[in-house]
Write an enzyme that holds these catalytic residues in place. Structure first.
Site, PDB file in Angstrom:
ATOM      1  N   ASP A 280       0.829  -1.200   0.000  1.00  0.00           N
ATOM      2  CA  ASP A 280       0.000   0.000   0.000  1.00  0.00           C
ATOM      3  C   ASP A 280       0.869   1.258   0.000  1.00  0.00           C
ATOM      4  OD1 ASP A 280      -2.737   1.257   0.536  1.00  0.00           O
ATOM      5  OD2 ASP A 280      -1.551   2.067   2.186  1.00  0.00           O
TER       6      ASP A 280
ATOM      7  N   GLU B  78      13.609 -15.657  -1.146  1.00  0.00           N
ATOM      8  CA  GLU B  78      13.797 -16.862  -0.314  1.00  0.00           C
ATOM      9  C   GLU B  78      12.606 -17.807  -0.437  1.00  0.00           C
ATOM     10  OE1 GLU B  78      14.528 -16.201   3.916  1.00  0.00           O
ATOM     11  OE2 GLU B  78      15.434 -14.260   3.392  1.00  0.00           O
TER      12      GLU B  78
END
Length: 538
Positions: free
Chosen positions: A216, A258
């Site tokens: 956001d 990851e």
């Protein structure tokens, strides 16, 4: 704290996000599983078969975290807890897992610019007093003027139309910064603890199996440490699109990599070159495309928006995103039925007339246009039902934009009214035995999903078929074809053509072997009527 219920790594097809159809779920208004008038995770879980049948690849959830809901959940008090109005963390984990079993990924919304004033950090900062280390996590400053009675600077509110200050003074004399409401204090991103906490939050949700994160207000986090006054046009801006942001997102990207996770940024920037920087290979994967969303229903303007968007993304190899509507924007059917078919926050007003028949016809054509473009498509809940913007009675409006504008801006609640599921059930089958948190207008049940599922000509049927056929269009570039004034025609690498007629007169279709799908019937001479789109195989 619940334990992760499934593996870290996402399913195969690492590039799913490049061409995905992503469905935006505003949980509070989607479906109510426990009958209390508020949509919840139980409601979403019950509707997963509907979403699987629609054919979407992923769900993006607006914030579902613990929140006082002063700004629709964008005021987060705890990122590791689900708001009790929506359910529990264990339920969120079940939802992520059940959706994944249906081939649907989950994207969560993170709000890094600010937290709720009920967040433990801010409460600790208030208690600790001026000059304390706790206050260094935010932007606390003494005021200007003889007695510190003036705000530290003159920055404008990020709520369009709001004239209210972005600083609030405390009884101890300090002021604190909030680009949005006073209940949403801005974090200090120059502080290492703020950066570490957000990287930990990302890991927390990736470990629970989410596939991506929507960021956001992604261009607002970093502030000029001197907090200088705002001067229109001054470069660099003291609080928008600062260069320091890119280090933050590189660190985030390392976390996402990851887990095989992806990012979509909410980046409102007029400068195409600055916008593209966020999409470099070691930063965000994608960003929302607001020029297309706010573009009027006009062939030349749409073509320019499409060309500009593709050109912005080309240098960094990022896919474009196509959005017609979201939880902040007037619904497409209503907007396209107005004299001004564009969208501008500053122009929102009560009582703007609209022709819903015209708006619906255009929205159907726009659905096929957006689904035929290269990149990812975001579909806001209820758009597949052709819902119009609802007129919410003034005494029921909850959106702070309405109140902060002094009651002139209708706010965003009109596109957040609870969905209609079953024609002849109370509250159109939203699930409540009592009235939903926002009232549904008269005639809302006519848009119910069960009615549309049985009607091959419905908006829902069109979206289902468009999403089902979309893989035929494939990936690859877009090539414009010669077309009459007011007609958009392009081909994709697969040989599928998309033609959209925005002219007043019917248009002849190019030579083709099969009409795959049209947003409305052809005329008696096999031509494409105005405000209609078609997919053709050549």
């Amino acid at each position: 704290m619940g334990q992760p219920t499934h593996t870290h790594k996402q399913p195969k097809d690492q590039d799913w996000w490049r061409s995905a159809v992503i469905y935006q779920v505003y949980v509070r208004s989607f479906a109510d599983g426990d009958g209390d008038g508020t949509g919840d995770l139980a409601g979403v879980r019950a509707k997963l078969p509907y979403l699987a049948q629609l054919g979407v690849d992923a769900l993006w959830f607006n914030p579902w975290y613990l929140s006082p809901l002063k700004d629709g959940g964008y005021d987060v008090a705890d990122y590791r807890a689900i708001d009790p109005a929506f359910g529990t963390l264990a339920e969120a984990e079940k939802l992520i897992s059940e959706a994944q079993q249906l081939g649907i990924r989950t994207i969560v919304d993170i709000v890094p610019n600010h937290v709720s004033d009920q967040h433990p950090w801010f409460r600790a900062a208030l208690a600790a007093g001026p000059g304390s280390p706790e206050r260094e996590l935010f932007h606390f400053r003494p005021g200007r003027g003889e007695h510190g009675e003036l705000p530290p600077n003159d920055w404008p509110s990020q709520f369009v139309g709001s004239t209210e200050p972005v600083w609030t003074r405390l009884p101890d004399g300090d002021w604190y910064l909030h680009l949005f409401t006073p209940e949403q204090p801005d974090l200090n991103w120059a502080h290492p603890a703020v950066r570490q906490e957000h990287e930990d939050i990302l890991r927390f949700w990736f470990e629970r199996g989410v596939a991506g994160v929507r960021i956001d207000s992604a261009a607002l986090l970093a502030k000029d440490p001197r907090l200088p006054d705002w001067v229109e046009g001054r470069d660099p801006n003291p609080f928008v699109d600062r260069d320091e942001l890119h280090d933050i997102y590189r660190a985030w990207r390392a976390v996402a990599d990851e887990f095989g996770g992806v990012f979509v940024g909410e980046v409102w920037l007029p400068d195409a070159e600055r916008f593209a920087r966020y999409l470099r290979p070691d930063e965000l994967h994608t960003a929302f495309n607001f020029s297309f969303l706010s573009c009027p229903w006009d062939a030349d303007r749409l073509r320019t928006s499409i060309d500009t968007t593709l050109a912005e993304h080309a240098p960094v190899g990022a896919p474009a995103t196509w959005v017609l509507c979201n939880h902040d924007v007037t619904r497409t059917v209503t907007r396209y039925g107005r004299t001004d078919t564009g969208f501008d926050f500053a122009a929102k007003a009560f009582g703007t007339p609209t022709d819903l028949v015209l708006g619906t016809r255009r929205a159907r054509a726009a659905a096929l246009l957006s689904l035929a473009l290269p990149g990812a498509v975001y579909l806001y809940q209820g758009e597949e039902l052709g819902l119009p913007e609802a007129d919410v009675p003034r005494d029921r409006i909850e959106d702070p934009m309405y109140f902060r504008s002094g009651g002139t801006d209708p706010g965003r609640d009109g596109c957040r009214v609870p969905l209609p599921w079953i024609t002849d059930a109370p509250y159109a089958g939203f699930g409540s035995q009592q009235e939903p948190w926002l009232p549904q207008p008269a005639g809302w049940a006519e848009y119910a999903a069960d009615l549309q599922a049985a009607d091959p000509r419905s908006m829902l049927a069109l979206y289902r078929e468009g999403i089902r056929l979309r893989p035929l269009i494939g990936d690859g570039p877009l090539g414009w074809l010669p077309a009459p004034e007011g007609v958009l025609a392009f081909t994709r690498a697969s040989g599928v053509l998309c033609v959209v007629n925005l002219a007043d007169a019917p248009a002849d279709l190019p030579t083709h072997t099969e009409l795959l799908l049209a947003s409305g019937p052809l005329d008696d001479n096999g031509r494409l009527p105005r405000d209609t789109a078609a997919w053709l195989r050549t």
